[in-house]
Design a protein around this motif. Structure first.
Motif, PDB file in Angstrom:
ATOM      1  N   LEU A  32      75.118   3.732   2.257  1.00  0.00           N
ATOM      2  CA  LEU A  32      75.919   3.584   3.479  1.00  0.00           C
ATOM      3  C   LEU A  32      75.472   4.574   4.553  1.00  0.00           C
ATOM      4  CD1 LEU A  32      79.427   3.115   1.849  1.00  0.00           C
ATOM      5  CD2 LEU A  32      78.360   1.473   3.414  1.00  0.00           C
ATOM      6  N   ARG A  33      75.161   5.793   4.134  1.00  0.00           N
ATOM      7  CA  ARG A  33      74.697   6.812   5.081  1.00  0.00           C
ATOM      8  C   ARG A  33      73.380   6.380   5.728  1.00  0.00           C
ATOM      9  NH1 ARG A  33      75.023  11.097   1.904  1.00  0.00           N
ATOM     10  NH2 ARG A  33      77.018  11.849   2.716  1.00  0.00           N
ATOM     11  N   LYS A  34      72.470   5.832   4.919  1.00  0.00           N
ATOM     12  CA  LYS A  34      71.188   5.346   5.436  1.00  0.00           C
ATOM     13  C   LYS A  34      71.411   4.198   6.422  1.00  0.00           C
ATOM     14  CE  LYS A  34      66.699   3.639   3.761  1.00  0.00           C
ATOM     15  NZ  LYS A  34      66.699   2.279   4.301  1.00  0.00           N
ATOM     16  N   GLN A  35      72.322   3.276   6.071  1.00  0.00           N
ATOM     17  CA  GLN A  35      72.632   2.161   6.967  1.00  0.00           C
ATOM     18  C   GLN A  35      73.245   2.673   8.264  1.00  0.00           C
ATOM     19  OE1 GLN A  35      72.081  -1.337   6.393  1.00  0.00           O
ATOM     20  NE2 GLN A  35      72.501  -1.293   8.582  1.00  0.00           N
ATOM     21  N   ALA A  36      74.089   3.688   8.164  1.00  0.00           N
ATOM     22  CA  ALA A  36      74.725   4.253   9.349  1.00  0.00           C
ATOM     23  C   ALA A  36      73.682   4.836  10.304  1.00  0.00           C
ATOM     24  CB  ALA A  36      75.736   5.323   8.943  1.00  0.00           C
ATOM     25  N   GLN A  37      72.655   5.478   9.755  1.00  0.00           N
ATOM     26  CA  GLN A  37      71.584   6.005  10.594  1.00  0.00           C
ATOM     27  C   GLN A  37      70.868   4.872  11.326  1.00  0.00           C
ATOM     28  OE1 GLN A  37      70.710   9.000  11.435  1.00  0.00           O
ATOM     29  NE2 GLN A  37      71.977  10.234  10.069  1.00  0.00           N
ATOM     30  N   GLU A  38      70.623   3.772  10.618  1.00  0.00           N
ATOM     31  CA  GLU A  38      69.953   2.626  11.232  1.00  0.00           C
ATOM     32  C   GLU A  38      70.826   1.986  12.315  1.00  0.00           C
ATOM     33  OE1 GLU A  38      68.949  -0.011   8.049  1.00  0.00           O
ATOM     34  OE2 GLU A  38      67.605   1.426   7.069  1.00  0.00           O
ATOM     35  N   ASP A  39      72.141   2.117  12.158  1.00  0.00           N
ATOM     36  CA  ASP A  39      73.095   1.516  13.108  1.00  0.00           C
ATOM     37  C   ASP A  39      73.489   2.456  14.235  1.00  0.00           C
ATOM     38  OD1 ASP A  39      73.142  -0.769  11.531  1.00  0.00           O
ATOM     39  OD2 ASP A  39      74.961  -0.173  10.449  1.00  0.00           O
ATOM     40  N   LEU A  42      74.236   1.424  17.811  1.00  0.00           N
ATOM     41  CA  LEU A  42      75.199   0.357  18.063  1.00  0.00           C
ATOM     42  C   LEU A  42      76.535   0.926  18.546  1.00  0.00           C
ATOM     43  CD1 LEU A  42      74.557  -1.934  14.953  1.00  0.00           C
ATOM     44  CD2 LEU A  42      73.560  -2.124  17.248  1.00  0.00           C
ATOM     45  N   ASP A  43      77.203   0.174  19.380  1.00  0.00           N
ATOM     46  CA  ASP A  43      78.484   0.609  19.936  1.00  0.00           C
ATOM     47  C   ASP A  43      79.522   0.746  18.831  1.00  0.00           C
ATOM     48  OD1 ASP A  43      80.337   1.255  21.953  1.00  0.00           O
ATOM     49  OD2 ASP A  43      81.102  -0.800  21.939  1.00  0.00           O
ATOM     50  N   GLY A  44      80.130   1.909  18.737  1.00  0.00           N
ATOM     51  CA  GLY A  44      81.185   2.137  17.758  1.00  0.00           C
ATOM     52  C   GLY A  44      80.710   2.553  16.385  1.00  0.00           C
ATOM     53  N   ALA A  45      79.399   2.674  16.209  1.00  0.00           N
ATOM     54  CA  ALA A  45      78.861   3.034  14.891  1.00  0.00           C
ATOM     55  C   ALA A  45      79.394   4.386  14.433  1.00  0.00           C
ATOM     56  CB  ALA A  45      77.340   3.063  14.943  1.00  0.00           C
ATOM     57  N   LEU A  76      83.225  -6.039  12.169  1.00  0.00           N
ATOM     58  CA  LEU A  76      82.164  -6.824  12.803  1.00  0.00           C
ATOM     59  C   LEU A  76      81.636  -7.915  11.871  1.00  0.00           C
ATOM     60  CD1 LEU A  76      80.118  -3.953  14.513  1.00  0.00           C
ATOM     61  CD2 LEU A  76      81.838  -5.451  15.549  1.00  0.00           C
ATOM     62  N   ASP A  77      82.257  -8.036  10.694  1.00  0.00           N
ATOM     63  CA  ASP A  77      81.825  -9.006   9.680  1.00  0.00           C
ATOM     64  C   ASP A  77      80.370  -8.784   9.306  1.00  0.00           C
ATOM     65  OD1 ASP A  77      82.292 -11.060   7.883  1.00  0.00           O
ATOM     66  OD2 ASP A  77      81.661 -12.627   9.270  1.00  0.00           O
ATOM     67  N   ARG A  78      79.993  -7.508   9.181  1.00  0.00           N
ATOM     68  CA  ARG A  78      78.629  -7.173   8.797  1.00  0.00           C
ATOM     69  C   ARG A  78      78.368  -7.601   7.365  1.00  0.00           C
ATOM     70  NH1 ARG A  78      76.339  -2.850  11.527  1.00  0.00           N
ATOM     71  NH2 ARG A  78      74.443  -3.296  10.348  1.00  0.00           N
ATOM     72  N   LYS A  79      77.106  -7.929   7.054  1.00  0.00           N
ATOM     73  CA  LYS A  79      76.723  -8.357   5.710  1.00  0.00           C
ATOM     74  C   LYS A  79      75.703  -7.396   5.108  1.00  0.00           C
ATOM     75  CE  LYS A  79      79.026 -12.227   6.481  1.00  0.00           C
ATOM     76  NZ  LYS A  79      80.355 -12.477   5.893  1.00  0.00           N
ATOM     77  N   SER A  80      75.743  -6.128   5.513  1.00  0.00           N
ATOM     78  CA  SER A  80      74.737  -5.183   5.050  1.00  0.00           C
ATOM     79  C   SER A  80      74.806  -5.017   3.536  1.00  0.00           C
ATOM     80  CB  SER A  80      74.922  -3.822   5.728  1.00  0.00           C
ATOM     81  OG  SER A  80      76.069  -3.157   5.241  1.00  0.00           O
ATOM     82  N   THR A  81      73.639  -4.796   2.949  1.00  0.00           N
ATOM     83  CA  THR A  81      73.576  -4.584   1.494  1.00  0.00           C
ATOM     84  C   THR A  81      74.403  -3.376   1.092  1.00  0.00           C
ATOM     85  OG1 THR A  81      71.381  -5.604   1.352  1.00  0.00           O
ATOM     86  CG2 THR A  81      72.013  -4.126  -0.441  1.00  0.00           C
TER      87      THR A  81
END
Length: 234
Positions: A32-39, A42-45, A76-81
């Motif tokens: 999740l931390r890695k995904q957060a860095q990639e996001d 984005l607005d509101g990340a 946001l109905d995200r489908k991230s792994t």
């Protein structure tokens, strides 16, 4: 929408507090931390800080950041792994304790048994993780029905709104795309499957999002699996 996702939002903080020291939970947080860095652009990340080990107050702040990130992705109905992996582990605990069961429409199991008897194979492709799928069908209102499926796919094979995902699935199971019927309630997924030369039927069930008049006239619609008449593969 009414059970599984609200369960995550209502229980994620307590789940993290309870399981934080476990390696599986830490793997989920790292992803999740890695995904957060990639996001991050984005607005509101919501970024998830690293722990320095300075005490309970810091730990609570990190856990709250994970909670906020999860809720933001879900809004946001995200489908991230990363999100699906944590959700899958939370649902596993809930299914195992009987807090939730997979809801199966009554026409589903008889129809799938009939298809399998006719020599057809049945696969699940879902934006939910493979683990989450197996929990839903393993702890369902119809009992453990995992034996009815020949395999499972999730977004690791690719997003459901991209046609290449369906070509990858066809290659994986050794079947031409035009010999596959894909059932969905989402027009964007139906479009992607059609682009891959896959047959499509759009399922209209109680609680599904409504369709436009154009979508209703364009797609083959079914409200029950009993409406499908599939040729035998034998």
């Amino acid at each position: 929408q009414e059970t599984l996702f609200p369960y995550i939002k209502n229980n994620v903080k307590e789940y993290l507090r309870t399981h934080w020291e476990e390696e599986e939970c830490q793997r989920d947080v790292r992803l999740l931390r890695k995904q957060a860095q990639e996001d991050s652009s984005l607005d509101g990340a919501v970024l998830i800080p690293l722990e320095s080990g300075s005490g309970e107050e810091e730990l609570e702040q990190v856990i709250q950041a994970v909670v906020d990130n999860v809720c933001w992705q879900m809004s946001l109905d995200r489908k991230s792994t990363a999100l699906k992996q944590l959700q899958g582990h939370m649902w596993r605990a809930a299914y195992a304790t009987g807090h939730i069961k997979g809801q199966i429409f009554k026409d589903v199991v008889p129809a799938i048994r009939k298809w399998r008897e006719a020599g057809m194979k049945v696969y699940i492709y879902s934006s939910g993780s493979i683990e989450a799928q197996k929990l839903l069908f393993g702890y369902s209102t119809e009992g453990d029905i995992l034996e009815l499926f020949d395999g499972h796919f999730d977004t690791k094979i690719g997003p459901k709104v991209e046609s290449e995902s369906y070509r990858r699935i066809a290659a994986t199971i050794g079947c031409a795309t035009n010999n596959i019927l894909f059932l969905t309630d989402v027009p964007r997924e139906a479009n992607a499957a059609e682009e891959a030369d896959t047959h499509v039927a759009v399922v209209t069930r109680p609680g599904n999002a409504g369709l436009t008049d154009d979508e209703k006239s364009y797609y083959s619609l079914i409200s029950s699996f009993t409406e499908l008449f599939l040729p035998s593969s034998t």
